[in-house]
Design a protein around this motif. Structure first.
Motif, mmCIF file in Angstrom:
data_model
loop_
_atom_site.group_PDB
_atom_site.id
_atom_site.type_symbol
_atom_site.label_atom_id
_atom_site.label_comp_id
_atom_site.label_asym_id
_atom_site.label_seq_id
_atom_site.Cartn_x
_atom_site.Cartn_y
_atom_site.Cartn_z
ATOM 1 N N LYS A 22 0.906 -1.022 -0.070
ATOM 2 C CA LYS A 22 -0.011 -0.028 0.101
ATOM 3 C C LYS A 22 1.121 1.183 0.106
ATOM 4 O O LYS A 22 1.556 1.407 0.992
ATOM 5 C CB LYS A 22 -0.852 -0.028 1.194
ATOM 6 C CG LYS A 22 -1.849 1.167 1.356
ATOM 7 C CD LYS A 22 -2.954 1.155 0.133
ATOM 8 C CE LYS A 22 -3.888 2.134 0.188
ATOM 9 N NZ LYS A 22 -5.016 2.333 -0.583
ATOM 10 N N LEU A 23 0.871 1.964 -1.112
ATOM 11 C CA LEU A 23 1.631 3.082 -1.431
ATOM 12 C C LEU A 23 0.904 4.338 -0.870
ATOM 13 O O LEU A 23 -0.225 4.637 -1.005
ATOM 14 C CB LEU A 23 2.022 3.431 -2.728
ATOM 15 C CG LEU A 23 2.916 2.152 -3.147
ATOM 16 C CD1 LEU A 23 3.191 2.571 -4.702
ATOM 17 C CD2 LEU A 23 4.134 1.967 -2.575
ATOM 18 N N LYS A 24 1.839 5.328 -0.125
ATOM 19 C CA LYS A 24 1.393 6.474 0.450
ATOM 20 C C LYS A 24 2.409 7.889 -0.109
ATOM 21 O O LYS A 24 3.584 7.309 0.253
ATOM 22 C CB LYS A 24 1.081 6.712 1.798
ATOM 23 C CG LYS A 24 0.073 5.696 2.263
ATOM 24 C CD LYS A 24 -0.137 5.531 3.838
ATOM 25 C CE LYS A 24 -1.229 4.805 4.192
ATOM 26 N NZ LYS A 24 -1.327 4.869 5.669
ATOM 27 N N PHE A 25 1.870 8.796 -0.591
ATOM 28 C CA PHE A 25 2.912 9.593 -1.341
ATOM 29 C C PHE A 25 2.692 11.011 -0.141
ATOM 30 O O PHE A 25 1.798 11.413 0.185
ATOM 31 C CB PHE A 25 2.530 10.233 -2.474
ATOM 32 C CG PHE A 25 3.382 11.414 -3.028
ATOM 33 C CD1 PHE A 25 4.672 11.232 -3.239
ATOM 34 C CD2 PHE A 25 2.970 12.578 -3.454
ATOM 35 C CE1 PHE A 25 5.591 12.103 -3.685
ATOM 36 C CE2 PHE A 25 3.878 13.844 -3.708
ATOM 37 C CZ PHE A 25 5.289 13.418 -3.872
ATOM 38 N N TRP A 26 3.744 11.282 0.593
ATOM 39 C CA TRP A 26 3.913 12.434 1.451
ATOM 40 C C TRP A 26 4.564 13.598 1.173
ATOM 41 O O TRP A 26 5.158 14.403 1.590
ATOM 42 C CB TRP A 26 4.717 11.861 2.704
ATOM 43 C CG TRP A 26 3.951 10.611 3.455
ATOM 44 C CD1 TRP A 26 4.219 9.569 3.425
ATOM 45 C CD2 TRP A 26 2.420 10.824 3.941
ATOM 46 N NE1 TRP A 26 3.270 8.623 4.128
ATOM 47 C CE2 TRP A 26 2.332 9.636 4.473
ATOM 48 C CE3 TRP A 26 1.582 11.711 4.538
ATOM 49 C CZ2 TRP A 26 1.178 9.123 5.400
ATOM 50 C CZ3 TRP A 26 0.559 11.447 5.124
ATOM 51 C CH2 TRP A 26 0.204 10.028 5.587
ATOM 52 N N GLY A 27 4.680 13.963 -0.323
ATOM 53 C CA GLY A 27 5.230 15.247 -0.862
ATOM 54 C C GLY A 27 6.813 15.040 -1.022
ATOM 55 O O GLY A 27 7.114 14.899 -2.013
ATOM 56 N N LYS A 28 7.615 14.622 -0.031
ATOM 57 C CA LYS A 28 8.939 14.428 -0.024
ATOM 58 C C LYS A 28 9.329 13.104 -0.102
ATOM 59 O O LYS A 28 10.852 12.833 -0.389
ATOM 60 C CB LYS A 28 9.735 15.383 0.902
ATOM 61 C CG LYS A 28 9.614 16.863 0.861
ATOM 62 C CD LYS A 28 10.529 17.382 1.545
ATOM 63 C CE LYS A 28 10.190 17.307 3.039
ATOM 64 N NZ LYS A 28 11.036 18.172 4.072
ATOM 65 N N HIS A 36 12.939 8.598 0.912
ATOM 66 C CA HIS A 36 12.827 9.880 0.945
ATOM 67 C C HIS A 36 13.665 10.530 -0.261
ATOM 68 O O HIS A 36 14.307 9.902 -0.951
ATOM 69 C CB HIS A 36 13.660 10.468 2.391
ATOM 70 C CG HIS A 36 13.170 9.663 3.617
ATOM 71 N ND1 HIS A 36 12.314 10.529 4.241
ATOM 72 C CD2 HIS A 36 13.257 8.709 4.507
ATOM 73 C CE1 HIS A 36 11.737 9.825 5.472
ATOM 74 N NE2 HIS A 36 12.420 8.939 5.488
ATOM 75 N N ASN A 37 13.327 11.887 -0.219
ATOM 76 C CA ASN A 37 13.806 12.768 -1.317
ATOM 77 C C ASN A 37 13.516 12.187 -2.756
ATOM 78 O O ASN A 37 14.260 12.157 -3.482
ATOM 79 C CB ASN A 37 15.106 12.956 -1.101
ATOM 80 C CG ASN A 37 15.507 13.550 0.101
ATOM 81 O OD1 ASN A 37 14.938 14.349 0.807
ATOM 82 N ND2 ASN A 37 16.859 13.399 0.702
ATOM 83 N N TRP A 64 17.211 8.059 0.061
ATOM 84 C CA TRP A 64 17.697 7.164 1.141
ATOM 85 C C TRP A 64 16.540 6.293 1.771
ATOM 86 O O TRP A 64 15.262 7.146 1.513
ATOM 87 C CB TRP A 64 18.606 8.114 2.069
ATOM 88 C CG TRP A 64 17.598 9.091 2.757
ATOM 89 C CD1 TRP A 64 17.604 10.168 2.379
ATOM 90 C CD2 TRP A 64 17.173 9.025 4.187
ATOM 91 N NE1 TRP A 64 16.721 11.044 3.487
ATOM 92 C CE2 TRP A 64 16.678 10.132 4.356
ATOM 93 C CE3 TRP A 64 16.885 8.006 5.130
ATOM 94 C CZ2 TRP A 64 15.765 10.593 5.551
ATOM 95 C CZ3 TRP A 64 16.202 8.131 6.136
ATOM 96 C CH2 TRP A 64 15.741 9.467 6.488
ATOM 97 N N ILE A 65 16.742 5.343 2.265
ATOM 98 C CA ILE A 65 15.452 4.415 2.442
ATOM 99 C C ILE A 65 15.715 4.205 4.336
ATOM 100 O O ILE A 65 16.667 4.260 4.697
ATOM 101 C CB ILE A 65 15.537 2.902 1.927
ATOM 102 C CG1 ILE A 65 14.357 2.264 2.194
ATOM 103 C CG2 ILE A 65 16.865 2.441 2.197
ATOM 104 C CD1 ILE A 65 14.316 1.032 0.972
ATOM 105 N N GLU A 66 14.559 3.798 4.645
ATOM 106 C CA GLU A 66 14.671 3.626 6.165
ATOM 107 C C GLU A 66 13.169 2.505 6.460
ATOM 108 O O GLU A 66 12.379 2.674 5.484
ATOM 109 C CB GLU A 66 14.300 4.688 7.087
ATOM 110 C CG GLU A 66 12.913 5.618 7.079
ATOM 111 C CD GLU A 66 12.719 6.356 8.108
ATOM 112 O OE1 GLU A 66 13.662 6.246 9.284
ATOM 113 O OE2 GLU A 66 12.119 7.306 7.793
ATOM 114 N N GLN A 67 13.550 1.602 7.322
ATOM 115 C CA GLN A 67 12.318 0.767 7.715
ATOM 116 C C GLN A 67 11.684 1.208 9.071
ATOM 117 O O GLN A 67 12.764 1.300 10.138
ATOM 118 C CB GLN A 67 12.832 -0.686 7.685
ATOM 119 C CG GLN A 67 13.562 -0.957 6.637
ATOM 120 C CD GLN A 67 12.527 -1.933 5.515
ATOM 121 O OE1 GLN A 67 11.475 -1.828 5.510
ATOM 122 N NE2 GLN A 67 13.181 -2.208 4.306
#
Length: 355
Positions: free
Chosen positions: A111-117, A148-149, A156-159
């Motif tokens: 499930k994808l969510k776009f938060w602007g950045k 992110h970005n 860059w990625i985080e979990q």
């Protein structure tokens, strides 16, 4: 979405990377005690997302009915995945040990969510591991992944999130907390959790990084170390709070600097360590992708790559899929999809420069 954001892999191929550290399943199957088996299963659950480190590219969406099969006799398992739904996109997979010691199966519905950045992917769906020798079934869901970005700046990625692994026969549960980055990046990639029995008594503490390694220790030693750490951290925390805080804006988020390694508590037990990647593995995806397009254009004189398929109209197609990216030990298999001749022609057109 621009094709520059994609990896030259199908999502079905990407799922096979769950099996990179399959030795943890074999080790769990050989453990006599349920606590030891849960330690290995927890390490496997964390290792399954480790391949996403520095992998900010998006895999290509599979066609409905497309399958990917992988057999690794050297690692002792066979694996098959299939795209079972197009909208919403659902991918199912099934794996079994060649020695009939385990079954590993589940489905993934991101499930994808776009938060602007940033773009957040919540991997809905349940993953099940069955240890046939012990008649045990473990279930869990993967943590949330965030890139992110996506507009400007360095990706860059985080979990982050909580993963609960449940042993349905004994009642043992492992609760793992994937820490978000935080303000100063101190918690980036960190994982902390514990194993408890059916009475919710903590039996074992787990800590480490999902990008590096996982350690475990008894609860008493862990709490003693944390108390000493808190006594030494309160002065540093006060100095940080006096410093300037970064205000939110439309600018790109700076890539946080991760700690070099995990601070190992004396007396800890190593549960898992990530396999070493080849040098510069993070840079070979776009280079090989561009060179592949260039060779295709020079050979055909066209403007972009085209899919090559074989087989009779309306039958199944098979092609050996080479590994173009960072080797994970599990990225070579057979892809097949039963599609008609019209669908083949349409697919070839879609894989051109307008894809």
């Amino acid at each position: 979405m621009p094709i520059a954001f994609n990896e030259p892999l199908s999502f079905l191929q990407r799922i096979t990377e769950y099996m990179e550290h399959v030795y943890l399943i074999h080790r769990a199957s050989c453990q006599p005690q349920p606590l030891e088996r849960m330690q290995s299963v927890a390490a496997f659950a964390v290792s399954a997302v480790a391949s996403q480190w520095e992998r900010t590219g998006k895999p290509f969406n599979p066609l409905l009915g497309e399958t990917y099969e992988l057999i690794r006799e050297d690692l002792g398992f066979r694996f098959i995945s299939e795209q079972v739904s197009h909208h919403p996109p659902v991918s199912a997979f099934h794996s079994e040990g060649l020695n009939h010691d385990f079954l590993f199966h589940g489905s993934i519905y991101p499930k994808l969510k776009f938060w602007g950045k940033s773009v957040e992917a919540e991997p809905r769906g349940t993953i099940t591991l069955e240890l046939l020798k012990h008649n045990e079934a473990y279930t869990w869901s993967n943590p949330t992944c965030c890139v992110h970005n996506v507009i400007i700046g360095q990706l860059w990625i985080e979990q982050y999130g909580t993963v609960e692994i449940l042993n349905h026969r004994t009642g043992h549960k492992c609760v793992l907390h994937f820490k978000p980055c935080g303000l100063f990046g101190k918690e980036l990639h960190r994982v902390e959790g514990h194993i408890q029995d059916k009475n919710k008594k903590k039996l074992f503490m787990i800590y480490g990084k999902w990008t590096e390694c996982l350690w475990g220790i008894d609860p008493a030693s862990y709490e003693s170390f944390k108390k000493q750490e808190r006594r030494g951290d309160h002065l540093r925390k006060a100095r940080l709070e006096d410093g300037s805080r970064k205000a939110e804006s439309d600018a790109a988020d700076d890539v946080p600097v991760a700690q070099e390694t995990v601070q190992v508590i004396p007396g800890s037990k190593l549960l898992w360590r990530i396999n070493t990647r080849p040098p510069n593995s993070a840079q070979i995806w776009p280079a090989k992708r561009r060179s592949g397009w260039r060779r295709s254009r020079e050979k055909r004189g066209g403007n972009g790559p085209r899919g090559r398929q074989s087989g009779r109209p309306g039958g199944s197609t098979q092609a050996i899929t080479p590994t173009l990216g960072p080797p994970t030990g599990c990225m070579q298999g057979i892809t097949s999809s039963g599609i008609s001749l019209t669908a083949q022609i349409s697919t070839e057109g879609l894989e051109g420069p307008g894809a």
